[in-house]
Design a protein around this motif. Sequence first.
Motif, PDB file in Angstrom:
ATOM      1  N   PRO A 142       0.827  -1.214   0.000  1.00  0.00           N
ATOM      2  CA  PRO A 142       0.000   0.000   0.000  1.00  0.00           C
ATOM      3  C   PRO A 142       0.861   1.263   0.000  1.00  0.00           C
ATOM      4  CG  PRO A 142      -0.021  -1.048   2.173  1.00  0.00           C
ATOM      5  CD  PRO A 142       0.799  -1.931   1.286  1.00  0.00           C
ATOM      6  N   HIS A 143       0.421   2.250  -0.806  1.00  0.00           N
ATOM      7  CA  HIS A 143       1.190   3.500  -0.942  1.00  0.00           C
ATOM      8  C   HIS A 143       0.244   4.683  -1.080  1.00  0.00           C
ATOM      9  CE1 HIS A 143       5.277   2.173  -1.849  1.00  0.00           C
ATOM     10  NE2 HIS A 143       4.764   1.204  -2.585  1.00  0.00           N
ATOM     11  N   PHE A 144       0.759   5.876  -0.769  1.00  0.00           N
ATOM     12  CA  PHE A 144       0.154   7.111  -1.248  1.00  0.00           C
ATOM     13  C   PHE A 144       1.117   7.714  -2.252  1.00  0.00           C
ATOM     14  CE2 PHE A 144      -2.234   6.685   2.660  1.00  0.00           C
ATOM     15  CZ  PHE A 144      -3.493   7.111   2.266  1.00  0.00           C
ATOM     16  N   GLY A 145       0.553   8.349  -3.278  1.00  0.00           N
ATOM     17  CA  GLY A 145       1.457   8.943  -4.263  1.00  0.00           C
ATOM     18  C   GLY A 145       0.763   9.961  -5.132  1.00  0.00           C
ATOM     19  N   ARG A 197       3.054   7.792   5.121  1.00  0.00           N
ATOM     20  CA  ARG A 197       3.630   6.490   5.478  1.00  0.00           C
ATOM     21  C   ARG A 197       2.848   5.867   6.641  1.00  0.00           C
ATOM     22  NH1 ARG A 197       8.577   8.037   6.634  1.00  0.00           N
ATOM     23  NH2 ARG A 197       9.184   8.430   4.500  1.00  0.00           N
ATOM     24  N   THR A 198       2.387   6.715   7.571  1.00  0.00           N
ATOM     25  CA  THR A 198       1.615   6.227   8.726  1.00  0.00           C
ATOM     26  C   THR A 198       0.278   5.650   8.281  1.00  0.00           C
ATOM     27  OG1 THR A 198       2.609   7.940  10.087  1.00  0.00           O
ATOM     28  CG2 THR A 198       0.574   6.958  10.924  1.00  0.00           C
ATOM     29  N   LEU A 199      -0.357   6.323   7.309  1.00  0.00           N
ATOM     30  CA  LEU A 199      -1.708   5.894   6.910  1.00  0.00           C
ATOM     31  C   LEU A 199      -1.693   4.744   5.895  1.00  0.00           C
ATOM     32  CD1 LEU A 199      -3.629   9.296   6.677  1.00  0.00           C
ATOM     33  CD2 LEU A 199      -3.792   7.542   8.451  1.00  0.00           C
ATOM     34  N   ALA A 200      -0.578   4.571   5.171  1.00  0.00           N
ATOM     35  CA  ALA A 200      -0.554   3.581   4.087  1.00  0.00           C
ATOM     36  C   ALA A 200      -0.972   2.171   4.539  1.00  0.00           C
ATOM     37  CB  ALA A 200       0.819   3.564   3.417  1.00  0.00           C
ATOM     38  N   PRO A 201      -0.485   1.650   5.681  1.00  0.00           N
ATOM     39  CA  PRO A 201      -0.862   0.276   6.060  1.00  0.00           C
ATOM     40  C   PRO A 201      -2.371   0.106   6.249  1.00  0.00           C
ATOM     41  CG  PRO A 201       0.963   1.053   7.402  1.00  0.00           C
ATOM     42  CD  PRO A 201       0.492   2.222   6.624  1.00  0.00           C
ATOM     43  N   PHE A 202      -3.085   1.205   6.581  1.00  0.00           N
ATOM     44  CA  PHE A 202      -4.543   1.101   6.780  1.00  0.00           C
ATOM     45  C   PHE A 202      -5.278   0.843   5.460  1.00  0.00           C
ATOM     46  CE2 PHE A 202      -3.164   3.424  10.506  1.00  0.00           C
ATOM     47  CZ  PHE A 202      -3.934   2.893  11.529  1.00  0.00           C
ATOM     48  N   LEU A 203      -4.590   1.059   4.327  1.00  0.00           N
ATOM     49  CA  LEU A 203      -5.259   0.892   3.030  1.00  0.00           C
ATOM     50  C   LEU A 203      -5.654  -0.565   2.764  1.00  0.00           C
ATOM     51  CD1 LEU A 203      -3.023   3.270   0.863  1.00  0.00           C
ATOM     52  CD2 LEU A 203      -5.361   3.690   1.634  1.00  0.00           C
ATOM     53  N   THR A 204      -5.081  -1.488   3.539  1.00  0.00           N
ATOM     54  CA  THR A 204      -5.461  -2.899   3.345  1.00  0.00           C
ATOM     55  C   THR A 204      -6.728  -3.236   4.128  1.00  0.00           C
ATOM     56  OG1 THR A 204      -3.998  -3.505   5.158  1.00  0.00           O
ATOM     57  CG2 THR A 204      -3.076  -3.671   2.942  1.00  0.00           C
ATOM     58  N   ASP A 205      -7.204  -2.302   4.966  1.00  0.00           N
ATOM     59  CA  ASP A 205      -8.465  -2.492   5.707  1.00  0.00           C
ATOM     60  C   ASP A 205      -9.627  -2.165   4.760  1.00  0.00           C
ATOM     61  OD1 ASP A 205     -10.773  -1.954   7.316  1.00  0.00           O
ATOM     62  OD2 ASP A 205      -9.462  -1.673   9.051  1.00  0.00           O
ATOM     63  N   PRO A 206     -10.607  -3.063   4.612  1.00  0.00           N
ATOM     64  CA  PRO A 206     -11.713  -2.800   3.670  1.00  0.00           C
ATOM     65  C   PRO A 206     -12.433  -1.472   3.960  1.00  0.00           C
ATOM     66  CG  PRO A 206     -11.812  -5.059   4.478  1.00  0.00           C
ATOM     67  CD  PRO A 206     -10.713  -4.386   5.251  1.00  0.00           C
TER      68      PRO A 206
END
Length: 455
Positions: free
Chosen positions: A136-139, A166-175
């Motif tokens: 997961p990334h922001f860009g 970077r802090t929020l990126a891992p949450f992108l795998t949460d539906p």
Amino acid sequence: MDAGGAGLIRLPDGLEVIVPGARPGDEITLAYRPPQPGGRRGLAESFETLAASPDRAHDRCALAGDCGGCPMARLNYSKELELKRDLLVVEPLRAQGLLDAENASVVEAAVGLPEEKLRGFRNKAVLYPGILDGIPHFGYYRARSQELVPAEGCPQTPKWMEDAARTLAPFLTDPAFAPWSERTDEGILRTLILREAPGTGERMAVLVVRRLAADFAALEKRLIDALAPIGLAALLLNLHEAPGSAVLSFAPGSTRVLLGKSGIEANLLGLAFSLGAETFLQVNTPQTPVLYSLALDQLGIAEGDRVLDLYCGVGTLTLLAARRARKALGIERVPHSIECARTNARANHLGNAEFLALPVEKALEREDVKAFAPTLVIADPAYQGLAGGAAEALGKLMKASGAKRLAYISCNPKSFARDAAVLSSSGLRLRSVTPVDMFPGAMHLEVVGIFEAEA
Ligand SMILES: C[S@@+](CC[C@H](N)C(=O)[O-])C[C@H]1O[C@@H](n2cnc3c(N)ncnc32)[C@H](O)[C@@H]1O
């Protein structure tokens, strides 16, 4: 180079070949596709560099070749400024016949940023979420596409914005926080907007969501906890249900506060301005006061002046002008911006500033605006310039009221040149054009044009 930042070769027979990635002064060999029948420009299929241009920069941006947003970042900065001035400002003015022998030197050298401010100058980043190779990334979107380029390493973005992404990126795998896809209309999160208020450093994050997942409340608490080290003064949620590429929803009630305040407080040249999720403000923090001071100083405001500020947004220039003038009137078509402008006027105790929520092209025909009888005018329009007949109407109004000068700030030198031709034919003389670089690396220049009423 062409106006898009690609290398351009002129062949002896007059044909041209576009060579993306090549720079002025490079010695290259290339294979190219000739122009289509009747066309003038061919396209390089491949090229090899024999000797690199002395103006090439290698350390300004590691992403420059990949993301495409800053094609000029592969040149040294002084060469970038010189080329952008000639390509983006001088050429359109010449094409409009405005640079004759008498006027040849109206275009000043471009005002750039000092070397030490070329990094981290952005006060706003609009980041898109995505999963790339399972990560997961922001860009940002790659130029002219919707392909994601991870934002890590973008030299324009302040470090805290990278940390927040970077802090929020891992949450992108949460539906309940999955990246939204415009193509399938599936997912939740559309964009992450990060803003930093100039002058105070207050930080804001806006989560723009397509829909709210049923279990968002549980996620909300975890997001707030994770973001604590970033020190946000405002964390907002914007529910943006409409299709299309608009960044956020302006609909009443679409934004709610998750943490802190509903806006952040900026200080620009000694005045206070509130910034909401959607408030327009120039994105380059160190260069905004340079741009505004240059325009206001060249306008030459005296105590008795009545200043009309067209396309005033939340009243930044109106209030800065009101501080020096007898009266100022700001005109802007977005009613919410006008509400903010009035609040900003009160907060700064500037009772001599008034505002009207109207399209400029309509306002210039109204009797109450004509009766304001400006002695000086500021115009800072959006990309389209003085559209819808505004240039003609402004020329007439300035003549009728005997206004002395116009400071025209433009983010699009092409529409500026078009409007300058109209203004010149209605009795305003183009005295100077100063390019100001608000986006180092990008093929973009802002300009400040000063027009004088002919005696
Ligand atoms: C480049 S911004 C300038 C804002 C302000 N001068 C500043 O520096 O913060 C242009 C502004 O023009 C407004 N605008 C666009 N078209 C307009 C129109 N036809 N009439 C009035 N305002 C318009 C936009 O909403 C935006 O606030």
